[in-house]
Design a protein around this motif. Structure first.
Motif, PDB file in Angstrom:
ATOM      1  N   ILE A  89       0.891  -1.163   0.000  1.00 56.32           N
ATOM      2  CA  ILE A  89       0.000   0.000   0.000  1.00 56.32           C
ATOM      3  C   ILE A  89       0.927   1.210   0.000  1.00 56.32           C
ATOM      4  O   ILE A  89       1.734   1.383   0.919  1.00 56.32           O
ATOM      5  N   ILE A  90       0.829   2.024  -1.027  1.00 57.73           N
ATOM      6  CA  ILE A  90       1.668   3.214  -1.138  1.00 57.73           C
ATOM      7  C   ILE A  90       0.715   4.405  -1.159  1.00 57.73           C
ATOM      8  O   ILE A  90      -0.155   4.485  -2.026  1.00 57.73           O
ATOM      9  N   LEU A 129       1.317  10.296  12.671  1.00 56.60           N
ATOM     10  CA  LEU A 129       0.573   9.273  11.939  1.00 56.60           C
ATOM     11  C   LEU A 129       1.424   8.039  11.692  1.00 56.60           C
ATOM     12  O   LEU A 129       0.925   6.914  11.777  1.00 56.60           O
ATOM     13  N   LEU A 130       2.700   8.233  11.396  1.00 57.62           N
ATOM     14  CA  LEU A 130       3.589   7.102  11.156  1.00 57.62           C
ATOM     15  C   LEU A 130       3.619   6.180  12.372  1.00 57.62           C
ATOM     16  O   LEU A 130       3.489   4.959  12.232  1.00 57.62           O
ATOM     17  N   VAL A 159       6.286  -0.758   7.715  1.00 59.76           N
ATOM     18  CA  VAL A 159       5.666   0.534   7.437  1.00 59.76           C
ATOM     19  C   VAL A 159       6.802   1.544   7.377  1.00 59.76           C
ATOM     20  O   VAL A 159       7.525   1.728   8.360  1.00 59.76           O
ATOM     21  N   GLU A 160       6.978   2.158   6.213  1.00 63.70           N
ATOM     22  CA  GLU A 160       8.112   3.052   6.000  1.00 63.70           C
ATOM     23  C   GLU A 160       7.668   4.393   5.440  1.00 63.70           C
ATOM     24  O   GLU A 160       6.847   4.437   4.520  1.00 63.70           O
ATOM     25  N   PRO A 161       8.243   5.488   5.962  1.00 64.08           N
ATOM     26  CA  PRO A 161       7.977   6.797   5.359  1.00 64.08           C
ATOM     27  C   PRO A 161       8.909   7.006   4.166  1.00 64.08           C
ATOM     28  O   PRO A 161       9.980   6.400   4.089  1.00 64.08           O
ATOM     29  N   ASP A 193       3.922   9.409   0.445  1.00 70.97           N
ATOM     30  CA  ASP A 193       4.440   9.644   1.793  1.00 70.97           C
ATOM     31  C   ASP A 193       4.785   8.391   2.576  1.00 70.97           C
ATOM     32  O   ASP A 193       5.681   8.422   3.423  1.00 70.97           O
ATOM     33  N   ILE A 194       4.075   7.309   2.342  1.00 73.55           N
ATOM     34  CA  ILE A 194       4.230   6.135   3.187  1.00 73.55           C
ATOM     35  C   ILE A 194       4.037   4.866   2.355  1.00 73.55           C
ATOM     36  O   ILE A 194       3.241   4.853   1.411  1.00 73.55           O
ATOM     37  N   MET A 195       4.810   3.830   2.716  1.00 70.84           N
ATOM     38  CA  MET A 195       4.660   2.532   2.064  1.00 70.84           C
ATOM     39  C   MET A 195       4.464   1.475   3.146  1.00 70.84           C
ATOM     40  O   MET A 195       5.227   1.412   4.113  1.00 70.84           O
TER      41      MET A 195
END
Length: 97
Positions: free
Chosen positions: A5-6, A21-22, A43-45, A55-57
């Motif tokens: 999910i990107i 949020l991260l 979960v990576e920014p 912004d996030i993967m």
């Protein structure tokens, strides 16, 4: 298989909010390891803050494709969509073996 999910936050989400949020999203997705067949969650920014970047993967490793249906129906997936979906401008879903 791996499920990605990107996502890109809406423009009004600040850098400070993204950091908060991260942490929250990492906590939420860590619960997926309770699902039989999910073997890893990352979960990576994005390390580059530019307007043309996502912004996030979120990377979810699953034993096989059948686990995707279990994930789709789980409460953690619904919580992700219900609590964070309104903050997203767009997202991309990608699966690979």
């Amino acid at each position: 298989m791996k499920h990605y999910i990107i996502a890109k936050y809406k423009e009004e989400v600040t850098k400070q909010e993204k950091e908060k949020l991260l942490r929250q999203i990492k906590e939420l997705f860590s619960h997926l390891l309770e699902i039989n067949g999910i073997t890893q969650v990352n979960v990576e920014p994005n390390c580059v803050d530019r307007s043309n970047r996502y912004d996030i993967m979120i990377e979810i490793e699953m034993r096989d494709e059948t686990v995707l249906c279990v994930y789709d129906d789980c409460s953690w997936h619904h919580k992700w969509k219900d609590e964070y979906g309104h903050l997203l401008e767009k997202k991309t879903i990608f699966d690979r073996p």
